[in-house]
Design an enzyme around this catalytic site. Structure first.
Site, mmCIF file in Angstrom:
data_model
loop_
_atom_site.group_PDB
_atom_site.id
_atom_site.type_symbol
_atom_site.label_atom_id
_atom_site.label_comp_id
_atom_site.label_asym_id
_atom_site.label_seq_id
_atom_site.Cartn_x
_atom_site.Cartn_y
_atom_site.Cartn_z
ATOM 1 N N ARG A 1 9.614 13.102 4.831
ATOM 2 C CA ARG A 1 9.905 14.106 5.877
ATOM 3 C C ARG A 1 11.203 13.759 6.602
ATOM 4 O O ARG A 1 11.994 14.632 6.925
ATOM 5 C CB ARG A 1 8.762 14.166 6.891
ATOM 6 C CG ARG A 1 7.441 14.628 6.319
ATOM 7 C CD ARG A 1 7.281 16.105 6.287
ATOM 8 N NE ARG A 1 7.195 16.690 7.606
ATOM 9 C CZ ARG A 1 7.000 17.981 7.829
ATOM 10 N NH1 ARG A 1 6.875 18.806 6.801
ATOM 11 N NH2 ARG A 1 6.925 18.457 9.046
ATOM 12 N N THR B 1 12.555 21.073 10.166
ATOM 13 C CA THR B 1 12.308 22.344 9.477
ATOM 14 C C THR B 1 13.471 23.312 9.690
ATOM 15 O O THR B 1 13.934 23.957 8.755
ATOM 16 C CB THR B 1 10.996 22.977 9.995
ATOM 17 O OG1 THR B 1 9.938 22.058 9.726
ATOM 18 C CG2 THR B 1 10.693 24.300 9.306
ATOM 19 N N PHE C 1 6.170 35.173 9.891
ATOM 20 C CA PHE C 1 7.012 35.065 8.697
ATOM 21 C C PHE C 1 6.212 34.811 7.413
ATOM 22 O O PHE C 1 6.791 34.690 6.330
ATOM 23 C CB PHE C 1 8.079 33.974 8.885
ATOM 24 C CG PHE C 1 7.532 32.590 9.164
ATOM 25 C CD1 PHE C 1 7.136 31.760 8.128
ATOM 26 C CD2 PHE C 1 7.416 32.130 10.464
ATOM 27 C CE1 PHE C 1 6.642 30.492 8.378
ATOM 28 C CE2 PHE C 1 6.934 30.854 10.731
ATOM 29 C CZ PHE C 1 6.535 30.034 9.680
ATOM 30 N N GLU D 1 -2.209 19.269 -1.505
ATOM 31 C CA GLU D 1 -1.090 19.956 -2.166
ATOM 32 C C GLU D 1 -0.890 19.444 -3.591
ATOM 33 O O GLU D 1 -0.595 20.224 -4.501
ATOM 34 C CB GLU D 1 0.190 19.761 -1.338
ATOM 35 C CG GLU D 1 0.138 20.495 -0.008
ATOM 36 C CD GLU D 1 1.293 20.173 0.929
ATOM 37 O OE1 GLU D 1 1.344 20.774 2.015
ATOM 38 O OE2 GLU D 1 2.137 19.324 0.583
ATOM 39 N N TYR E 1 0.400 27.593 1.469
ATOM 40 C CA TYR E 1 0.798 27.817 2.862
ATOM 41 C C TYR E 1 -0.353 28.341 3.717
ATOM 42 O O TYR E 1 -0.112 28.998 4.740
ATOM 43 C CB TYR E 1 1.975 28.800 2.916
ATOM 44 C CG TYR E 1 3.304 28.214 2.473
ATOM 45 C CD1 TYR E 1 3.891 27.157 3.170
ATOM 46 C CD2 TYR E 1 3.993 28.725 1.376
ATOM 47 C CE1 TYR E 1 5.112 26.615 2.773
ATOM 48 C CE2 TYR E 1 5.224 28.194 0.985
ATOM 49 C CZ TYR E 1 5.770 27.144 1.688
ATOM 50 O OH TYR E 1 6.985 26.618 1.315
ATOM 51 N N ASN F 1 15.506 26.599 3.586
ATOM 52 C CA ASN F 1 15.687 25.181 3.951
ATOM 53 C C ASN F 1 15.415 24.220 2.798
ATOM 54 O O ASN F 1 14.976 23.110 2.985
ATOM 55 C CB ASN F 1 14.900 24.837 5.225
ATOM 56 C CG ASN F 1 13.402 24.975 5.072
ATOM 57 O OD1 ASN F 1 12.917 25.352 3.998
ATOM 58 N ND2 ASN F 1 12.670 24.663 6.124
ATOM 59 N N HIS G 1 10.190 21.814 0.730
ATOM 60 C CA HIS G 1 9.042 21.502 1.575
ATOM 61 C C HIS G 1 8.608 20.069 1.276
ATOM 62 O O HIS G 1 8.694 19.629 0.139
ATOM 63 C CB HIS G 1 7.904 22.480 1.226
ATOM 64 C CG HIS G 1 6.548 21.996 1.622
ATOM 65 N ND1 HIS G 1 6.002 22.252 2.865
ATOM 66 C CD2 HIS G 1 5.627 21.259 0.946
ATOM 67 C CE1 HIS G 1 4.800 21.695 2.921
ATOM 68 N NE2 HIS G 1 4.552 21.089 1.777
ATOM 69 N N ARG H 1 18.299 18.785 4.603
ATOM 70 C CA ARG H 1 18.579 20.071 5.255
ATOM 71 C C ARG H 1 19.851 19.986 6.097
ATOM 72 O O ARG H 1 20.598 20.956 6.194
ATOM 73 C CB ARG H 1 17.378 20.498 6.095
ATOM 74 C CG ARG H 1 16.191 20.894 5.224
ATOM 75 C CD ARG H 1 14.917 20.895 5.998
ATOM 76 N NE ARG H 1 13.766 21.320 5.219
ATOM 77 C CZ ARG H 1 12.525 21.090 5.577
ATOM 78 N NH1 ARG H 1 12.266 20.448 6.713
ATOM 79 N NH2 ARG H 1 11.521 21.503 4.818
ATOM 80 N N LYS I 1 0.861 -1.181 0.000
ATOM 81 C CA LYS I 1 0.000 0.000 0.000
ATOM 82 C C LYS I 1 0.901 1.236 0.000
ATOM 83 O O LYS I 1 1.701 1.412 0.923
ATOM 84 C CB LYS I 1 -0.878 -0.028 1.243
ATOM 85 C CG LYS I 1 -2.006 0.941 1.173
ATOM 86 C CD LYS I 1 -2.914 0.720 2.356
ATOM 87 C CE LYS I 1 -3.891 1.856 2.470
ATOM 88 N NZ LYS I 1 -4.536 1.885 3.760
HETATM 89 N N1 CMP Z 1 10.748 31.363 11.224
HETATM 90 C C1 CMP Z 1 10.331 30.318 10.506
HETATM 91 N N2 CMP Z 1 9.882 29.195 11.114
HETATM 92 C C2 CMP Z 1 9.454 28.128 10.382
HETATM 93 N N3 CMP Z 1 9.436 28.123 9.030
HETATM 94 C C3 CMP Z 1 9.875 29.209 8.377
HETATM 95 C C4 CMP Z 1 10.338 30.354 9.073
HETATM 96 N N4 CMP Z 1 10.708 31.262 8.154
HETATM 97 C C5 CMP Z 1 10.481 30.726 6.954
HETATM 98 N N5 CMP Z 1 9.992 29.484 7.075
HETATM 99 C C6 CMP Z 1 9.644 28.629 5.960
HETATM 100 O O1 CMP Z 1 8.255 28.282 6.038
HETATM 101 C C7 CMP Z 1 8.145 26.930 5.648
HETATM 102 C C8 CMP Z 1 6.926 26.214 6.153
HETATM 103 O O2 CMP Z 1 7.109 24.839 6.253
HETATM 104 P P1 CMP Z 1 8.237 24.092 5.427
HETATM 105 O O3 CMP Z 1 8.532 22.763 6.006
HETATM 106 O O4 CMP Z 1 7.825 24.151 4.028
HETATM 107 O O5 CMP Z 1 9.543 25.007 5.663
HETATM 108 C C9 CMP Z 1 9.364 26.273 6.233
HETATM 109 C C10 CMP Z 1 10.423 27.297 5.928
HETATM 110 O O6 CMP Z 1 10.918 27.129 4.623
#
Ligand code: CMP
Length: 160
Positions: free
Chosen positions: A97, A103, A69, A138, A61, A124, A127, A114, A12
């Site tokens: 992930r 993150t 942010f 998404e 988002y 980073n 996503h 990352r 699956k």
């Molecule tokens: N201060 C922050 N904290 C968390 N995510 C941030 C921040 N600034 C920018 N981002 C971006 O916002 C994105 C949201 O989730 P992602 O996992 O895509 O990765 C995160 C980062 O690329």
């Protein structure tokens, strides 16, 4: 069974969206990261390079709308081309992930994307969907035309 829950060989599988931010594209990391997903055994089922609009990114988002942010994130993501890709595989959301790392790159283990390539949370690299339900939303947002259906011949060497 939801649209993103599938069966591949006798396993699956699920779909996940990986979205390269402009830093991932500009730094020439797309090929490396595609290779990591391929080498892990995931199947590529959609891929595109686009310069997304702020409106489109606000939808992507939407759950971060209240964050301080958020405006700079949207402006940044709309500043250059991004690459969206969809991978299919066993636990693709969770394993994807794990491959991305935390993150905040400060907390990302070496060996993760990352942990190997990023230093700042706002740069980073890419996503990854955080749940099967969000992956479904998404994928629909980035690939309204649908994904590509095919059989990957190597599947029998990856799954029992
Ligand atoms: N201060 C922050 N904290 C968390 N995510 C941030 C921040 N600034 C920018 N981002 C971006 O916002 C994105 C949201 O989730 P992602 O996992 O895509 O990765 C995160 C980062 O690329």
């Amino acid at each position: 069974m939801s649209v993103s829950e599938r069966t591949y060989i006798m396993v699956k599988t699920v779909l996940t969206l990986v979205l390269f931010q402009p830093d991932g594209v500009q730094r020439g990391l797309v090929g490396n990261i595609i290779s990591r997903f391929e080498q892990r055994g995931f199947k590529l089922v959609a891929l595109k390079l686009v310069h997304a609009t702020p409106e489109h990114l606000e939808k992507h988002y939407a759950d971060l709308k209240g964050k301080p942010f958020f405006p700079s994130l949207i402006k940044y993501m709309a500043s250059g081309p991004v690459v969206g890709m969809v991978w299919e595989g066993l636990d693709a959301v969770k394993t994807g992930r794990a491959m991305l790392g935390a993150t905040n790159p400060l907390a990302s283990a070496p060996g993760t994307i990352r942990g190997d390539f990023a230093l700042a949370v706002g740069r980073n690299i890419c996503h990854g969907s955080d749940s099967v339900e969000n992956a479904e939303k998404e994928i629909q947002l980035w690939f309204p035309e649908g994904i590509v259906q095919y059989t990957a011949d190597q599947a029998k060497w990856i799954f029992e």
